[in-house]
Write an enzyme that holds these catalytic residues in place. Structure first.
Site, PDB file in Angstrom:
ATOM      1  N   ARG A 175       0.838  -1.198   0.000  1.00 17.24           N
ATOM      2  CA  ARG A 175       0.000   0.000   0.000  1.00 17.24           C
ATOM      3  C   ARG A 175       0.876   1.253   0.000  1.00 17.24           C
ATOM      4  NH1 ARG A 175      -4.079   1.824   4.731  1.00 17.24           N
ATOM      5  NH2 ARG A 175      -2.160   2.799   5.422  1.00 17.24           N
TER       6      ARG A 175
ATOM      7  N   TYR B   2     -23.970   4.565   1.257  1.00 14.98           N
ATOM      8  CA  TYR B   2     -22.841   5.506   1.083  1.00 14.98           C
ATOM      9  C   TYR B   2     -23.182   6.597   0.069  1.00 14.98           C
ATOM     10  CZ  TYR B   2     -19.924   2.279   3.712  1.00 14.98           C
ATOM     11  OH  TYR B   2     -19.403   1.490   4.694  1.00 14.98           O
TER      12      TYR B   2
HETATM   13  O1  CP3 Z   1      -9.678  -8.894   1.564  1.00 17.96           O
HETATM   14  C1  CP3 Z   1     -10.767  -8.560   1.090  1.00 17.96           C
HETATM   15  O2  CP3 Z   1     -11.853  -8.831   1.631  1.00 17.96           O
HETATM   16  C2  CP3 Z   1     -10.775  -7.877  -0.266  1.00 17.96           C
HETATM   17  C3  CP3 Z   1     -10.837  -6.483  -0.277  1.00 17.96           C
HETATM   18  C4  CP3 Z   1     -12.032  -5.702   0.252  1.00 17.96           C
HETATM   19  C5  CP3 Z   1     -11.859  -4.383   0.764  1.00 17.96           C
HETATM   20  N1  CP3 Z   1     -13.086  -3.870   1.000  1.00 17.96           N
HETATM   21  C6  CP3 Z   1     -10.575  -3.729   0.942  1.00 17.96           C
HETATM   22  C7  CP3 Z   1     -10.496  -2.568   1.842  1.00 17.96           C
HETATM   23  C8  CP3 Z   1     -13.398  -5.983   0.266  1.00 17.96           C
HETATM   24  C9  CP3 Z   1     -14.124  -7.262  -0.111  1.00 17.96           C
HETATM   25  C10 CP3 Z   1     -14.051  -4.801   0.721  1.00 17.96           C
HETATM   26  C11 CP3 Z   1     -15.500  -4.671   0.825  1.00 17.96           C
HETATM   27  C12 CP3 Z   1     -16.072  -3.522   1.534  1.00 17.96           C
HETATM   28  N2  CP3 Z   1     -15.686  -2.216   1.487  1.00 17.96           N
HETATM   29  C13 CP3 Z   1     -17.231  -3.599   2.328  1.00 17.96           C
HETATM   30  C14 CP3 Z   1     -18.037  -4.829   2.554  1.00 17.96           C
HETATM   31  C15 CP3 Z   1     -17.342  -5.793   3.440  1.00 17.96           C
HETATM   32  C16 CP3 Z   1     -17.427  -5.518   4.889  1.00 17.96           C
HETATM   33  O3  CP3 Z   1     -16.374  -5.537   5.529  1.00 17.96           O
HETATM   34  O4  CP3 Z   1     -18.549  -5.328   5.395  1.00 17.96           O
HETATM   35  C17 CP3 Z   1     -17.510  -2.300   2.809  1.00 17.96           C
HETATM   36  C18 CP3 Z   1     -18.639  -1.909   3.705  1.00 17.96           C
HETATM   37  C19 CP3 Z   1     -16.531  -1.435   2.256  1.00 17.96           C
HETATM   38  C20 CP3 Z   1     -16.432   0.037   2.413  1.00 17.96           C
HETATM   39  C21 CP3 Z   1     -15.178   0.438   3.057  1.00 17.96           C
HETATM   40  N3  CP3 Z   1     -13.926   0.307   2.504  1.00 17.96           N
HETATM   41  C22 CP3 Z   1     -15.014   1.024   4.334  1.00 17.96           C
HETATM   42  C23 CP3 Z   1     -16.138   1.336   5.284  1.00 17.96           C
HETATM   43  C24 CP3 Z   1     -13.648   1.247   4.493  1.00 17.96           C
HETATM   44  C25 CP3 Z   1     -12.974   1.961   5.626  1.00 17.96           C
HETATM   45  C26 CP3 Z   1     -13.080   1.227   6.893  1.00 17.96           C
HETATM   46  C27 CP3 Z   1     -11.855   0.409   7.125  1.00 17.96           C
HETATM   47  O5  CP3 Z   1     -11.964  -0.801   7.298  1.00 17.96           O
HETATM   48  O6  CP3 Z   1     -10.811   1.065   7.168  1.00 17.96           O
HETATM   49  C28 CP3 Z   1     -12.968   0.739   3.357  1.00 17.96           C
HETATM   50  C29 CP3 Z   1     -11.516   0.722   3.142  1.00 17.96           C
HETATM   51  C30 CP3 Z   1     -10.901  -0.589   2.824  1.00 17.96           C
HETATM   52  N4  CP3 Z   1     -11.370  -1.521   1.933  1.00 17.96           N
HETATM   53  C31 CP3 Z   1      -9.660  -1.068   3.328  1.00 17.96           C
HETATM   54  C32 CP3 Z   1      -9.387  -2.295   2.704  1.00 17.96           C
HETATM   55  C33 CP3 Z   1      -8.182  -3.157   2.857  1.00 17.96           C
HETATM   56  C34 CP3 Z   1      -8.776  -0.320   4.298  1.00 17.96           C
HETATM   57  C35 CP3 Z   1      -8.066   0.737   3.535  1.00 17.96           C
HETATM   58  C36 CP3 Z   1      -6.623   0.870   3.896  1.00 17.96           C
HETATM   59  O7  CP3 Z   1      -5.795   0.015   3.538  1.00 17.96           O
HETATM   60  O8  CP3 Z   1      -6.326   1.888   4.519  1.00 17.96           O
END
Ligand code: CP3
Length: 346
Positions: free
Chosen positions: A36, A154
């Site tokens: 990242r 969202y």
């Molecule tokens: O490993 C996996 O599951 C594949 C990648 C994946 C991500 N997001 C990467 C991610 C998947 C399948 C998702 C789905 C996702 N994204 C959902 C549904 C799954 C769930 O957990 O309920 C939702 C609601 C989101 C929206 C989202 N994306 C949020 C609310 C956030 C911020 C909150 C957090 O966890 O930090 C993200 C960011 C996100 N998506 C990260 C990752 C690895 C973190 C970002 C980072 O690396 O800083």
């Protein structure tokens, strides 16, 4: 080659019960943090197929899961429909201009036009397909989408929310507009998932992470029926691709679950025995360890053994009951995976 994970999704006998973890490619892995950093930020990483493929593969080699999940985010869909998106450190996703009215909705791209803009996702899948085929080690590739409802929360609120008051105001005072949003997103998602399948995924998962925000008597109308529409569209065209539905936190709705799909993802608030009683004959069940058990190896082993006892190694896929958290020790994640394999080995 028939994959153990795909066989398990169809309820076939497998030598052991396969396992993966929601959010398995992510911040608990130092190797993820390194890539990242190389990408600059999270969205850049999603937009870079080579690096996105690299982090998708990491959990296979580091923790030993049976399937890779495409590295991306559910919010790239509204982003490519035309909504400017940022991920703010410590705050999560933010859309600059949330949908307030019909004009805001009409300004967004729809259908195949929007889905065609997600080329970096399809490119990531093509790289992963090639890499997984070359490894020849029987690991499956999961593609995914957010459910229309979860995406709409969202798009309407503009960011994560505890109360969902803006979308619920629309639900009860202007349901026509909410349905128009949900329909438009559903159309994009159908094309999006079709293109993911054409690019090479083995399995589809639909995440309805914010299902629990809807009261049970309204859940079908505002979420489930759109998820079923997507699942049935895909099953009619691609019967060999299993579809997993994951609506989080809706135990009261379980007796009303219907539709043609293969696997029901059970969240951690729903007792597995109850899910089995309600849905076990109709669907393979995935889940459902409370993710915070990963903080303790003993608590993990206890849960894996009791899940195995409940499911008996039949019509089951091990998983967490929601995503893994960033501060879980990698060693404990490995322990979860090896315990699932140990207890279910035939
Ligand atoms: O490993 C996996 O599951 C594949 C990648 C994946 C991500 N997001 C990467 C991610 C998947 C399948 C998702 C789905 C996702 N994204 C959902 C549904 C799954 C769930 O957990 O309920 C939702 C609601 C989101 C929206 C989202 N994306 C949020 C609310 C956030 C911020 C909150 C957090 O966890 O930090 C993200 C960011 C996100 N998506 C990260 C990752 C690895 C973190 C970002 C980072 O690396 O800083």
């Amino acid at each position: 080659m028939s994959k153990i994970f795909v066989d398990a999704c169809f309820g076939k006998e497998t030598p052991y019960t396969p396992v993966w973890m929601m959010r398995q490619a992510g911040r608990y892995l130092p190797e993820y943090m390194e890539v990242r950093k190389q990408a600059g930020n999270f969205l850049n990483l999603c937009h870079n197929p080579k690096l996105a493929a690299e982090v998708s593969i990491q959990p296979l080699d580091i923790v030993g899961v049976d399937a890779a999940i495409l590295f991306s985010d559910i919010l790239v869909v509204p982003n490519e429909m035309g909504m400017k998106l940022d991920f703010l450190t410590g705050e999560g996703p933010v859309f600059e201009k949330p949908i307030k009215n019909q004009d805001d909705l009409d300004a967004l791209l729809g259908g195949e036009e929007a889905a065609s803009k997600l080329t970096y996702v399809y490119e990531t899948i093509k790289i992963l397909r090639k890499q997984l085929d070359e490894r020849g080690d029987d690991k499956a590739l999961i593609g995914f989408t957010g459910a229309p409802w979860t995406l709409a929360t969202y798009m309407i609120e503009g960011e994560g929310t505890k109360t969902y008051n803006i979308c619920k105001k629309m639900m009860y005072s202007n349901p026509e507009l909410l349905h128009k949003i949900l329909k438009k997103v559903t159309e994009v998602v159908k094309f999006y998932m079709e293109k993911q399948i054409e690019a090479g995924i083995d399995v589809v998962q639909i995440f309805d992470s914010w299902a629990a925000a809807i009261e049970p008597s309204k859940y079908d109308e505002f979420s489930w029926k759109y998820m079923v529409e997507i699942a049935e569209y895909l099953k009619a065209k691609y019967p060999h691709i299993p579809v997993i539905m994951f609506p989080k936190g809706i135990p009261a709705f379980l007796p009303s679950v219907y539709g043609k799909f293969d696997v029901f993802g059970v969240d951690w608030s729903t007792p597995m025995a109850y899910a089995k009683e309600q849905l076990g004959d109709k669907y393979v069940l995935q889940g459902n360890m409370e993710p915070c058990r990963l903080y303790s190896k003993e608590a993990t082993t206890f849960c894996v053994e009791s899940l195995q006892k409940t499911m008996g190694g039949k019509r089951h896929i091990f998983n967490l009951g929601h995503g893994i958290l960033p501060d879980v020790p990698v060693e404990n994640a490995k322990h979860f995976i090896s315990e699932c394999h140990r207890v279910s080995k035939k």
